[in-house]
Design a protein around this motif. Structure first.
Motif, mmCIF file in Angstrom:
data_model
loop_
_atom_site.group_PDB
_atom_site.id
_atom_site.type_symbol
_atom_site.label_atom_id
_atom_site.label_comp_id
_atom_site.label_asym_id
_atom_site.label_seq_id
_atom_site.Cartn_x
_atom_site.Cartn_y
_atom_site.Cartn_z
ATOM 1 N N GLY A 254 3.788 6.446 -1.342
ATOM 2 C CA GLY A 254 2.409 5.979 -1.252
ATOM 3 C C GLY A 254 1.974 5.074 -2.385
ATOM 4 O O GLY A 254 0.811 4.711 -2.481
ATOM 5 N N ARG A 255 2.889 4.689 -3.262
ATOM 6 C CA ARG A 255 2.546 3.847 -4.417
ATOM 7 C C ARG A 255 2.782 2.383 -4.073
ATOM 8 O O ARG A 255 3.771 2.038 -3.442
ATOM 9 N N THR A 256 1.867 1.556 -4.527
ATOM 10 C CA THR A 256 1.973 0.123 -4.304
ATOM 11 C C THR A 256 1.848 -0.609 -5.630
ATOM 12 O O THR A 256 1.455 -0.020 -6.640
ATOM 13 N N THR A 257 2.180 -1.883 -5.595
ATOM 14 C CA THR A 257 1.997 -2.733 -6.752
ATOM 15 C C THR A 257 1.736 -4.149 -6.275
ATOM 16 O O THR A 257 1.976 -4.473 -5.109
ATOM 17 N N GLN A 258 1.226 -4.961 -7.162
ATOM 18 C CA GLN A 258 0.983 -6.367 -6.860
ATOM 19 C C GLN A 258 1.568 -7.189 -8.001
ATOM 20 O O GLN A 258 1.182 -7.021 -9.149
ATOM 21 N N VAL A 259 2.515 -8.053 -7.653
ATOM 22 C CA VAL A 259 3.232 -8.848 -8.638
ATOM 23 C C VAL A 259 2.900 -10.318 -8.408
ATOM 24 O O VAL A 259 2.888 -10.776 -7.263
ATOM 25 N N ILE A 260 2.643 -11.017 -9.491
ATOM 26 C CA ILE A 260 2.442 -12.460 -9.410
ATOM 27 C C ILE A 260 3.171 -13.108 -10.578
ATOM 28 O O ILE A 260 3.202 -12.559 -11.680
ATOM 29 N N ASP B 119 0.525 -10.184 -3.365
ATOM 30 C CA ASP B 119 0.267 -9.349 -2.195
ATOM 31 C C ASP B 119 0.578 -7.886 -2.520
ATOM 32 O O ASP B 119 1.406 -7.596 -3.392
ATOM 33 N N VAL B 120 -0.050 -6.976 -1.803
ATOM 34 C CA VAL B 120 0.232 -5.543 -1.966
ATOM 35 C C VAL B 120 1.628 -5.268 -1.417
ATOM 36 O O VAL B 120 1.958 -5.661 -0.301
ATOM 37 N N ARG B 121 2.449 -4.622 -2.226
ATOM 38 C CA ARG B 121 3.822 -4.272 -1.840
ATOM 39 C C ARG B 121 4.097 -2.821 -2.194
ATOM 40 O O ARG B 121 3.568 -2.310 -3.170
ATOM 41 N N LEU C 269 0.945 4.677 -12.162
ATOM 42 C CA LEU C 269 -0.474 4.957 -12.348
ATOM 43 C C LEU C 269 -0.781 6.381 -11.941
ATOM 44 O O LEU C 269 -0.118 6.937 -11.056
ATOM 45 N N PRO C 270 -1.818 6.979 -12.523
ATOM 46 C CA PRO C 270 -2.227 8.311 -12.092
ATOM 47 C C PRO C 270 -2.600 8.294 -10.606
ATOM 48 O O PRO C 270 -3.046 7.256 -10.092
ATOM 49 N N PHE D 144 -5.980 0.801 -7.550
ATOM 50 C CA PHE D 144 -5.881 -0.289 -8.525
ATOM 51 C C PHE D 144 -4.950 -1.391 -8.044
ATOM 52 O O PHE D 144 -5.192 -2.559 -8.260
ATOM 53 N N MET D 145 -3.883 -1.037 -7.392
ATOM 54 C CA MET D 145 -2.902 -2.011 -6.935
ATOM 55 C C MET D 145 -3.087 -2.355 -5.455
ATOM 56 O O MET D 145 -2.126 -2.520 -4.716
ATOM 57 N N THR D 146 -4.334 -2.466 -5.038
ATOM 58 C CA THR D 146 -4.637 -2.836 -3.654
ATOM 59 C C THR D 146 -5.767 -3.858 -3.608
ATOM 60 O O THR D 146 -6.564 -3.882 -2.682
ATOM 61 N N ARG D 147 -5.859 -4.700 -4.610
ATOM 62 C CA ARG D 147 -6.908 -5.719 -4.668
ATOM 63 C C ARG D 147 -6.622 -6.837 -3.669
ATOM 64 O O ARG D 147 -5.476 -7.197 -3.436
#
Length: 147
Positions: free
Chosen positions: A8-14, A37-39, A84-85, A91-94
């Protein structure tokens, strides 16, 4: 290799070069989320493993155990990057919709990861850092988690 909880954890990399190109050429004003993008975090880490040639074992720590072992979230000494907690998963779904509509570039993830890996190798992967786990700390944690 020690990983944080992934489900269920995501991240956004640019890529910083994409952000720089946008800042230099942007014609919009106001708030813009210059972010990737959310990944799924697991997919991003799989891409990093492939780029580094890591084929060793992977241990995914549990939230409780990592905290009990003194591992910090996100950044700083004894931390796991991108972890992240649970109450901060949003936080990583902007949304980066305005960035994209405004011409913000997003190069492929594997290209960004290849650049990061090359830079890390050039600067020395064993150099002292202000954030993350040292190699010794990670090995000790892997041993502790195996017990």
């Amino acid at each position: 290799m020690l990983l944080p909880p992934l489900e269920g954890r995501t991240t956004q990399v640019i890529d910083v070069e994409d952000v720089a190109a946008f800042v230099v050429s942007a014609t919009v004003t106001g708030a813009v989320n210059a972010i990737g993008d959310v990944r799924d975090l697991e997919d991003v880490l799989r891409t990093v493993r492939a780029a580094t040639g890591h084929a060793g074992s992977v241990v995914v720590g549990t939230e409780e155990r990592l905290v009990a072992e003194g591992v910090a979230y996100w950044a700083g000494p004894r931390s796991l990057p991108l972890w992240l907690p649970p109450d901060m998963r949003g936080f990583m779904t902007r949304s980066n919709a305005r960035y994209r509509r405004s011409g913000g570039p997003l190069r492929p993830l594997d290209e960004t990861v290849e650049h990061v890996v090359a830079d890390e190798r050039e600067r020395g992967v064993d150099r002292e850092r202000r954030a993350g786990l040292t190699r010794t700390e990670e090995r000790a944690l892997l041993d502790a988690l195996a017990r």
